[in-house]
Design a protein around this motif. Structure first.
Motif, PDB file in Angstrom:
ATOM      1  N   TYR A  73       2.601   4.062 -14.918  1.00 59.54           N
ATOM      2  CA  TYR A  73       1.953   3.797 -13.647  1.00 59.54           C
ATOM      3  C   TYR A  73       0.997   2.875 -13.755  1.00 59.54           C
ATOM      4  CZ  TYR A  73       4.229   7.527 -10.887  1.00 59.54           C
ATOM      5  OH  TYR A  73       5.372   7.938 -10.269  1.00 59.54           O
ATOM      6  N   ILE A  97       5.349  -1.089   2.926  1.00 63.77           N
ATOM      7  CA  ILE A  97       4.621  -1.071   1.611  1.00 63.77           C
ATOM      8  C   ILE A  97       5.456  -0.294   0.818  1.00 63.77           C
ATOM      9  CG2 ILE A  97       3.275   0.915   2.693  1.00 63.77           C
ATOM     10  CD1 ILE A  97       0.934  -0.330   1.061  1.00 63.77           C
ATOM     11  N   ARG A 109      -0.475  -4.169   0.716  1.00 63.10           N
ATOM     12  CA  ARG A 109      -1.519  -3.240   0.358  1.00 63.10           C
ATOM     13  C   ARG A 109      -2.771  -3.634   0.687  1.00 63.10           C
ATOM     14  NH1 ARG A 109      -1.239   1.617  -2.655  1.00 63.10           N
ATOM     15  NH2 ARG A 109      -3.293   1.849  -3.776  1.00 63.10           N
ATOM     16  N   THR A 290       5.734   3.755   8.831  1.00 63.88           N
ATOM     17  CA  THR A 290       5.305   4.597   7.541  1.00 63.88           C
ATOM     18  C   THR A 290       4.132   5.546   7.784  1.00 63.88           C
ATOM     19  OG1 THR A 290       5.828   2.515   6.478  1.00 63.88           O
ATOM     20  CG2 THR A 290       4.509   4.032   5.110  1.00 63.88           C
ATOM     21  N   ILE A 291       3.075   4.856   8.536  1.00 64.87           N
ATOM     22  CA  ILE A 291       1.775   5.577   8.855  1.00 64.87           C
ATOM     23  C   ILE A 291       2.066   6.914   9.724  1.00 64.87           C
ATOM     24  CG2 ILE A 291      -0.296   5.821   9.993  1.00 64.87           C
ATOM     25  CD1 ILE A 291      -0.345   2.705   9.170  1.00 64.87           C
ATOM     26  N   ALA A 294       4.551   9.327   7.033  1.00 68.51           N
ATOM     27  CA  ALA A 294       3.998   9.660   5.736  1.00 68.51           C
ATOM     28  C   ALA A 294       2.772  10.339   6.233  1.00 68.51           C
ATOM     29  CB  ALA A 294       3.762   8.388   4.713  1.00 68.51           C
ATOM     30  N   VAL A 360       3.760  17.496  -2.564  1.00 72.89           N
ATOM     31  CA  VAL A 360       4.721  17.405  -1.592  1.00 72.89           C
ATOM     32  C   VAL A 360       5.909  16.208  -1.982  1.00 72.89           C
ATOM     33  CG1 VAL A 360       5.347  16.519   0.683  1.00 72.89           C
ATOM     34  CG2 VAL A 360       3.211  17.850   0.561  1.00 72.89           C
ATOM     35  N   THR A 446      -0.313  14.347  -7.711  1.00 73.22           N
ATOM     36  CA  THR A 446       0.296  14.384  -6.427  1.00 73.22           C
ATOM     37  C   THR A 446      -0.104  13.406  -5.402  1.00 73.22           C
ATOM     38  OG1 THR A 446      -0.712  16.624  -6.667  1.00 73.22           O
ATOM     39  CG2 THR A 446      -0.214  16.251  -4.244  1.00 73.22           C
ATOM     40  N   PHE A 447      -0.990  12.202  -5.459  1.00 78.43           N
ATOM     41  CA  PHE A 447      -1.058  11.207  -4.804  1.00 78.43           C
ATOM     42  C   PHE A 447      -0.676  10.173  -5.477  1.00 78.43           C
ATOM     43  CE2 PHE A 447      -4.276  14.153  -2.818  1.00 78.43           C
ATOM     44  CZ  PHE A 447      -3.966  13.940  -1.452  1.00 78.43           C
ATOM     45  N   GLY A 448       0.203  10.503  -6.613  1.00 80.46           N
ATOM     46  CA  GLY A 448       0.507   8.982  -7.508  1.00 80.46           C
ATOM     47  C   GLY A 448      -0.407   8.563  -8.242  1.00 80.46           C
ATOM     48  N   VAL A 451      -0.801   1.217  -9.059  1.00 82.27           N
ATOM     49  CA  VAL A 451      -0.779   0.043  -7.824  1.00 82.27           C
ATOM     50  C   VAL A 451      -0.166   0.576  -6.668  1.00 82.27           C
ATOM     51  CG1 VAL A 451      -0.773  -1.984  -9.376  1.00 82.27           C
ATOM     52  CG2 VAL A 451       1.641  -0.816  -8.894  1.00 82.27           C
ATOM     53  N   SER A 453      -0.569   3.875  -5.547  1.00 80.94           N
ATOM     54  CA  SER A 453      -1.026   5.269  -5.338  1.00 80.94           C
ATOM     55  C   SER A 453      -1.624   5.568  -3.667  1.00 80.94           C
ATOM     56  CB  SER A 453      -2.224   5.729  -5.923  1.00 80.94           C
ATOM     57  OG  SER A 453      -3.268   4.817  -5.714  1.00 80.94           O
TER      58      SER A 453
HETATM   59  C1  HEM Z   1      -1.182  15.594   1.098  1.00 78.88           C
HETATM   60  C2  HEM Z   1      -0.726  14.636   1.731  1.00 78.88           C
HETATM   61  C3  HEM Z   1       0.138  13.422   0.965  1.00 78.88           C
HETATM   62  C4  HEM Z   1       0.732  13.379  -0.104  1.00 78.88           C
HETATM   63  C5  HEM Z   1       0.802  14.425  -1.154  1.00 78.88           C
HETATM   64  C6  HEM Z   1       0.941  11.957  -0.320  1.00 78.88           C
HETATM   65  C7  HEM Z   1       1.684  11.479  -1.566  1.00 78.88           C
HETATM   66  C8  HEM Z   1       1.696  10.301  -1.941  1.00 78.88           C
HETATM   67  C9  HEM Z   1       2.457   9.731  -3.216  1.00 78.88           C
HETATM   68  C10 HEM Z   1       2.747  10.428  -4.478  1.00 78.88           C
HETATM   69  C11 HEM Z   1       2.559   8.423  -3.147  1.00 78.88           C
HETATM   70  C12 HEM Z   1       2.769   7.439  -4.162  1.00 78.88           C
HETATM   71  C13 HEM Z   1       4.345   7.276  -3.960  1.00 78.88           C
HETATM   72  C14 HEM Z   1       4.727   6.193  -5.176  1.00 78.88           C
HETATM   73  O1  HEM Z   1       4.349   6.182  -6.315  1.00 78.88           O
HETATM   74  O2  HEM Z   1       5.827   5.241  -5.024  1.00 78.88           O
HETATM   75  C15 HEM Z   1       2.033   8.121  -1.903  1.00 78.88           C
HETATM   76  C16 HEM Z   1       1.957   6.934  -1.243  1.00 78.88           C
HETATM   77  C17 HEM Z   1       1.551   6.318  -0.105  1.00 78.88           C
HETATM   78  N1  HEM Z   1       1.231   7.327   0.936  1.00 78.88           N
HETATM   79 FE1  HEM Z   1       0.957   9.259   0.677  1.00 78.88          FE
HETATM   80  N2  HEM Z   1       0.770  11.234   0.777  1.00 78.88           N
HETATM   81  C18 HEM Z   1       0.216  12.028   1.700  1.00 78.88           C
HETATM   82  C19 HEM Z   1      -0.402  11.712   2.906  1.00 78.88           C
HETATM   83  C20 HEM Z   1      -0.232  10.520   3.375  1.00 78.88           C
HETATM   84  C21 HEM Z   1      -0.992  10.145   4.488  1.00 78.88           C
HETATM   85  C22 HEM Z   1      -1.617  10.892   5.721  1.00 78.88           C
HETATM   86  C23 HEM Z   1      -0.645   8.618   4.637  1.00 78.88           C
HETATM   87  C24 HEM Z   1      -1.048   7.909   5.844  1.00 78.88           C
HETATM   88  C25 HEM Z   1      -1.722   8.105   6.887  1.00 78.88           C
HETATM   89  C26 HEM Z   1       0.070   8.209   3.335  1.00 78.88           C
HETATM   90  C27 HEM Z   1       0.390   6.951   3.234  1.00 78.88           C
HETATM   91  C28 HEM Z   1       0.817   6.543   2.081  1.00 78.88           C
HETATM   92  C29 HEM Z   1       1.182   5.080   1.899  1.00 78.88           C
HETATM   93  C30 HEM Z   1       1.259   4.052   2.894  1.00 78.88           C
HETATM   94  C31 HEM Z   1       1.688   5.223   0.434  1.00 78.88           C
HETATM   95  C32 HEM Z   1       2.312   3.947  -0.082  1.00 78.88           C
HETATM   96  C33 HEM Z   1       1.070   3.174  -0.899  1.00 78.88           C
HETATM   97  C34 HEM Z   1       1.937   1.850  -1.697  1.00 78.88           C
HETATM   98  O3  HEM Z   1       3.367   1.950  -1.939  1.00 78.88           O
HETATM   99  O4  HEM Z   1       1.296   1.086  -2.092  1.00 78.88           O
HETATM  100  N3  HEM Z   1       0.110   9.341   2.734  1.00 78.88           N
HETATM  101  N4  HEM Z   1       1.742   9.219  -1.021  1.00 78.88           N
END
Ligand code: HEM
Length: 518
Positions: A73, A97, A109, A290-291, A294, A360, A446-448, A451, A453
């Motif tokens: 990562y 994105i 980003r 996306t917004i 996601a 998730v 969980t949130f990655g 670059v 994340s």
């Molecule tokens: C508990 C809630 C959430 C979890 C567990 C989560 C999880 C993740 C993970 C694992 C990634 C990384 C994906 C990768 O490695 O390719 C990611 C990316 C992202 N998430 Fe979340 N997400 C959550 C909520 C949200 C919310 C609420 C938004 C927008 C309002 C959001 C917008 C994004 C965006 C735009 C990316 C892409 C970032 C990039 O590729 O640079 N996510 N999310």
């Protein structure tokens, strides 16, 4: 095809499960089981760095080792999004994105992420509170005085978070909690299960063999295959709403005016960038899509799993409610601030534990853009008996990132990793001191990480606002017969479904009653 397969031969010596067949390798177990099910089994037998077989005997890496993940990562775009995952994300979120790579990704980003910063998010807190309060009043109406009701969590949580994202991101009312359920929300609910859930063996084979096809052919097939019709329909609806929003708000947007909503901040940020550094119209549309997508189902699903865990453990639920009530008294009944949430250790522990147990987004799919060597946290023994501390990978190697599995790595998260135990974050000082820094929050994946994340601050504040309101007002319990039937559906995102009722989509009924006022 022959060259790509033989270049990955270095992985054959890694430990791993025997393939079920030459055609599908181990992919049926991974894609047809519950989220994390195969991961936990394979880790128990083979550790955190193993090889599994893909289609036609392809050797793939399957990783939950902390140091290996940190390397993957934090190597920029060396382990780029796998072509299949990339094109699937294009289907549901356009060329935005989540789809873009390298310089295009960096550019998108830079425009998008600042809108989700800590101070920007704190300004949105009143919206989070407003819809959390609306949810509470809706449930009170249904429950009536002194009684209780069985309510389906995924539906209520996703309507709440859609209303929140509508208001907070677009200054737009979806009215989902007001029962004006939109076609768009229904489409969002269906898209994961219908497009990615329970794939047949044939679907698993076709999706994975396509990695060997030229990208334009993959794009054409994904764009026309009937299996992806629900994804295309969701995209059409999301784009329609986005275009309407841009039309009605374009005047204010063009002047960089508008409110505190994410979209206004994003348009302002975009205008500031020089032309070639900003978002194109297509990328802006993809950002909105996306917004919208996601931005609500992810948080809604996390809240659902949290309430489920608390419903199964009345003592933990009571402990959390106690902390919430104490804080309520301490601030004289005022609305909770972000600082209040942060000073509630048990709330923080419950939230982290729910995010750890139920990520998730439970797996990632990457491919090596060049030959590389991946370091390991601990030496591993290969099939030939030799011991290694690093694993060479050839360009093109498919890498499965087991997010669900890493989050249950005992070296990082302590004992009883399969148990919901918020106390681990308090008494056991998890994540362990000196543990390899991997994830952006609580060292979880969980949130990655790196670059790509997720900007998690928004998600955490929204989550806490809703959870605290619910704890203040309601008690949750769950029928034992339901517990036995709940499945973590593996549909690219992890959703709760009831065994035997798959066609009804995500469901998780909990018994909700008013908190006694003594
Ligand atoms: C508990 C809630 C959430 C979890 C567990 C989560 C999880 C993740 C993970 C694992 C990634 C990384 C994906 C990768 O490695 O390719 C990611 C990316 C992202 N998430 Fe979340 N997400 C959550 C909520 C949200 C919310 C609420 C938004 C927008 C309002 C959001 C917008 C994004 C965006 C735009 C990316 C892409 C970032 C990039 O590729 O640079 N996510 N999310």
């Amino acid at each position: 095809l022959y060259r790509r397969r033989t270049r990955r031969a270095s992985l054959t010596n890694l430990p791993g499960p025997e393939p079920e067949s030459f055609l599908l390798g181990n992919l049926r177990q991974f894609y047809q089981g519950q989220a994390g099910e195969a991961d936990f089994k394979w880790q128990a037998s083979f550790g955190h760095m193993l090889s599994i077989r893909g289609v036609l005997g392809e050797n793939c890496l399957f990783v939950s080792d902390p140091k290996a993940l940190q390397h993957i990562y934090h190597s920029g775009y060396v382990f780029r999004k796998h072509v299949i995952r990339k094109e699937l994300t294009r289907l549901v979120a356009g060329k935005g994105i989540i789809w873009a790579d390298t310089d295009d990704h960096k550019r998108q980003r830079r425009v998008i992420l600042p809108a989700f910063g800590a101070s920007e998010t704190k300004a949105l807190l009143p919206y989070f509170s407003e819809f959390a309060a609306l949810l509470v009043s809706k449930w009170k109406e249904i429950i009536g005085v002194g009684s209780s009701a069985t309510l389906d969590m995924p539906s209520w949580m996703s309507r709440t978070t859609l209303d929140v994202i509508g208001q907070a991101a677009f200054d737009y009312q979806f009215h989902a909690l007001e029962d004006k359920d939109s076609l768009l929300r229904q489409a969002f609910v269906k898209v994961a299960g219908e497009t990615f859930g329970r794939p047949s063996k044939k679907a698993i084979f076709i999706q994975n063999i396509l990695q060997y096809a030229p990208t334009p052919l993959i794009v054409y097939l994904f764009g026309h295959a009937s299996a992806f019709e629900q994804a295309r329909e969701t995209t059409r609806l999301a784009q329609q709403v986005s275009r309407d929003l841009i039309d009605t708000k374009s005047e204010a947007f063009m002047q960089g005016a508008g409110g505190r909503d994410v979209m206004s901040l994003l348009v302002k940020a975009n205008l500031k960038e020089k032309n070639s550094q900003g978002l194109t119209d297509e990328e802006m549309l993809a950002a909105m899509q996306t917004i919208m997508g996601a931005g609500h189902e992810t948080t809604a699903t996390t809240l659902t799993w949290t309430l489920y865990e608390l419903a199964k453990s009345p003592d933990l639920q009571a402990k959390l409610r106690h902390e919430v009530k104490d804080m309520e008294k301490a601030i004289g009944g005022a609305d909770f601030s972000a600082a209040n949430f942060e000073s509630m250790p048990y709330l923080q522990a419950v939230m982290k534990e729910a995010l750890r147990m139920h990520p998730v987004s439970y797996y990632g799919l990457r491919e090596a853009a060049r030959d590389d060597v991946i370091p390991l946290s601990k030496p591993i023994m290969l099939r030939d008996g030799s011991v290694v501390k690093e694993v060479p990978v050839a360009k093109g190697t498919t890498v499965y990132i087991s997010i669900a599995g890493y989050n249950r790595n005992e070296d990082v998260f302590g004992k009883d990793v399969h148990r919901f135990k918020p106390e681990r974050w308090l008494d056991e000082a998890v994540p362990r001191k000196g543990a390899t820094a991997v994830g952006v929050y609580g060292n979880m994946m969980t949130f990655g990480s790196g670059v790509r994340s997720c900007g998690y601050f928004y998600r955490l504040l929204e989550y806490q606002t809703i959870l605290v309101q619910l704890m203040k007002n309601f008690e949750f319990s769950v029928d034992a017969s339901i517990v036995n039937k709940i499945r973590r559906d593996a549909a690219l995102v992890m959703q709760p479904i009831i065994e035997g009722e798959y066609e009804k989509g995500p469901q998780l009924p909990l018994r909700v009653s008013l908190v006694s006022t003594d």
